[in-house]
Design an enzyme around this catalytic site. Structure first.
Site, short mmCIF file in Angstrom:
data_model
loop_
_atom_site.label_atom_id
_atom_site.label_comp_id
_atom_site.label_asym_id
_atom_site.label_seq_id
_atom_site.Cartn_x
_atom_site.Cartn_y
_atom_site.Cartn_z
N SER A 87 -18.77 -17.37 7.26
CA SER A 87 -18.64 -18.15 8.50
C SER A 87 -18.79 -17.27 9.72
O SER A 87 -18.11 -16.24 9.85
CB SER A 87 -17.23 -18.75 8.59
OG SER A 87 -17.12 -19.83 7.74
N HIS A 96 -22.09 -22.34 9.56
CA HIS A 96 -22.94 -22.00 8.41
C HIS A 96 -24.27 -22.72 8.60
O HIS A 96 -24.32 -23.93 8.53
CB HIS A 96 -22.30 -22.51 7.10
CG HIS A 96 -21.22 -21.64 6.58
ND1 HIS A 96 -21.42 -20.75 5.56
CD2 HIS A 96 -19.94 -21.51 6.94
CE1 HIS A 96 -20.28 -20.12 5.30
NE2 HIS A 96 -19.38 -20.56 6.14
N HIS A 150 -18.83 -24.16 -0.58
CA HIS A 150 -17.40 -24.01 -0.86
C HIS A 150 -16.94 -25.11 -1.81
O HIS A 150 -17.42 -26.24 -1.75
CB HIS A 150 -16.59 -24.13 0.43
CG HIS A 150 -16.94 -23.13 1.48
ND1 HIS A 150 -17.99 -23.30 2.35
CD2 HIS A 150 -16.37 -21.95 1.80
CE1 HIS A 150 -18.06 -22.26 3.15
NE2 HIS A 150 -17.10 -21.42 2.85
N TYR A 172 -14.18 -26.59 -1.51
CA TYR A 172 -13.55 -27.66 -0.73
C TYR A 172 -14.55 -28.68 -0.19
O TYR A 172 -14.17 -29.77 0.22
CB TYR A 172 -12.66 -27.11 0.40
CG TYR A 172 -13.38 -26.42 1.55
CD1 TYR A 172 -14.12 -27.14 2.49
CD2 TYR A 172 -13.29 -25.04 1.72
CE1 TYR A 172 -14.75 -26.50 3.54
CE2 TYR A 172 -13.92 -24.39 2.76
CZ TYR A 172 -14.65 -25.14 3.67
OH TYR A 172 -15.28 -24.50 4.70
N GLU A 173 -15.83 -28.34 -0.18
CA GLU A 173 -16.85 -29.31 0.24
C GLU A 173 -17.19 -30.27 -0.89
O GLU A 173 -18.04 -31.14 -0.73
CB GLU A 173 -18.14 -28.58 0.64
CG GLU A 173 -18.00 -27.72 1.88
CD GLU A 173 -19.26 -26.91 2.11
OE1 GLU A 173 -20.13 -27.37 2.87
OE2 GLU A 173 -19.38 -25.81 1.52
N ALA A 175 -15.16 -14.82 6.36
CA ALA A 175 -14.13 -14.79 7.39
C ALA A 175 -12.80 -14.96 6.67
O ALA A 175 -12.72 -15.72 5.70
CB ALA A 175 -14.34 -15.94 8.36
N MET A 210 -11.29 -18.87 1.75
CA MET A 210 -11.64 -20.05 0.94
C MET A 210 -12.96 -19.89 0.18
O MET A 210 -13.60 -20.88 -0.18
CB MET A 210 -11.72 -21.28 1.85
CG MET A 210 -10.45 -21.54 2.63
SD MET A 210 -10.65 -22.85 3.83
CE MET A 210 -9.14 -22.66 4.80
N SER A 211 -13.38 -18.66 -0.04
CA SER A 211 -14.67 -18.45 -0.73
C SER A 211 -14.60 -17.17 -1.56
O SER A 211 -13.53 -16.72 -1.93
CB SER A 211 -15.79 -18.34 0.31
OG SER A 211 -15.61 -17.19 1.12
N ASN A 268 -8.55 -14.07 12.22
CA ASN A 268 -7.25 -14.52 12.76
C ASN A 268 -6.14 -13.93 11.91
O ASN A 268 -6.38 -13.52 10.77
CB ASN A 268 -7.17 -16.06 12.72
CG ASN A 268 -7.37 -16.59 11.30
OD1 ASN A 268 -8.49 -16.73 10.81
ND2 ASN A 268 -6.26 -16.88 10.62
N HIS A 283 -10.96 -23.18 14.27
CA HIS A 283 -12.22 -22.57 13.85
C HIS A 283 -12.91 -21.74 14.95
O HIS A 283 -13.69 -20.85 14.66
CB HIS A 283 -13.18 -23.65 13.33
CG HIS A 283 -14.26 -23.12 12.45
ND1 HIS A 283 -14.06 -22.82 11.11
CD2 HIS A 283 -15.54 -22.77 12.71
CE1 HIS A 283 -15.18 -22.35 10.60
NE2 HIS A 283 -16.10 -22.30 11.55
N1 HPA Z 1 -6.97 -19.02 5.96
C1 HPA Z 1 -7.92 -19.36 5.09
N2 HPA Z 1 -9.21 -19.13 5.30
C2 HPA Z 1 -9.56 -18.52 6.45
C3 HPA Z 1 -8.61 -18.14 7.41
C4 HPA Z 1 -7.23 -18.39 7.15
O1 HPA Z 1 -6.33 -18.08 7.95
N3 HPA Z 1 -9.31 -17.57 8.43
C5 HPA Z 1 -10.62 -17.60 8.10
N4 HPA Z 1 -10.78 -18.18 6.89
#
Ligand code: HPA
Length: 264
Positions: free
Chosen positions: A32, A63, A85, A87-88, A115, A203-204, A227, A239
């Protein structure tokens, strides 16, 4: 395995017709906000995922969903700008399609990026981290659950870190906890993940690393801390932070991936 090859054959045929190289030096998967790396590719040949037969589409902001072939530092590479992903709604075997393509194309190595949110309070937004281990709570992430595999990311993580140091980049190393998402974690989950030994959360990447291990494809993965994870700092997660942090480290990320293409 036959079923998989059958699915890959029309894709491989299509890419060959479009002039994509076989046996590339590296296949790079961009996380991402990290799509900017594709701008450093010379003589790029770009194909949107929507034109590739049987290819899934990405639905995530940040993406772009295209394959780009070309050269970096004189080496042939193929880049996936946009990933799939779980989750998609994609099965794990769908999310690892780029890894299987890299294997079929006889790529020498795979470079993954993502990310991630930092759980380790010693990390800062904008840090780059090489993944040296995975934490996989609640999930069997294997795309081929019946086939045994082993992964050991420590040796490659050592090499990535010293290659980074060679260009004056200090990067973190640590473990990545996989969550399905797409919602961010609760503060309690983050506290629990810290106890489990995780440094960042995302998440990947974990299914892709496991599939690469199963296929004996050397793979390194870089997380960009976009973050601090839930509850580590005050404030809401959203995001836009992902894109901001990625933009701020675009140059270093590109330098690092370029160096990994050459030296890993
Ligand atoms: N959690 C999960 N996935 C992420 C995060 C997060 O804080 N930041 C970027 N991808």
């Amino acid at each position: 395995m036959t079923v998989i090859s059958e699915q890959l054959t029309p894709i491989l045929q299509f890419l060959q017709n479009r002039g994509f190289p076989s046996e590339p030096e590296a296949v790079v998967i961009l996380g991402s906000g990290l799509g900017g790396f594709a701008e450093s590719i010379h003589e790029p040949v770009s194909v949107p995922y929507s034109e590739i037969p049987g290819f899934p589409q990405t639905t995530v902001q940040g993406h772009s969903g295209k394959l780009v072939a070309g050269t970096v530092a004189g080496r042939q590479i193929i880049t996936f700008s946009g990933r799939f992903h779980h989750y998609e709604g994609h099965s794990f075997s769908r999310t690892v399609l780029p890894v299987r393509l890299a294997h079929q194309l006889k790529a020498k190595k795979l470079i993954l990026s993502n990310a991630a949110g930092a759980i380790n309070t010693g990390f800062n937004v904008g840090d780059l981290m090489v993944i040296d281990d995975l934490v996989r709570p609640f999930h069997s992430l294997a795309a081929e659950p019946d086939q045994p595999y082993r992964y050991n990311l420590y040796p490659i993580a050592d090499r990535v870190r010293s290659i980074a140091a060679g260009i004056g980049l200090e990067i973190q190393r640590g473990s990545y906890v996989y969550v399905k998402g797409p919602n961010y974690e609760s503060k309690a989950e983050i506290r629990a993940f810290r106890v489990l030994g995780a440094d960042v959360v995302g998440m990947s990447t974990a299914p892709e690393l496991m599939e690469a291990a199963r296929l004996n494809l050397p793979a390194a993965a870089i997380s960009l801390v976009t973050n601090m994870a839930a509850g580590v700092q005050k404030g809401k997660l959203d995001h836009s932070e992902v894109e901001e942090a990625a933009e701020s480290r675009k140059v270093d990320f590109t330098r690092l991936v370029t160096e990994l293409i050459i030296k890993l």
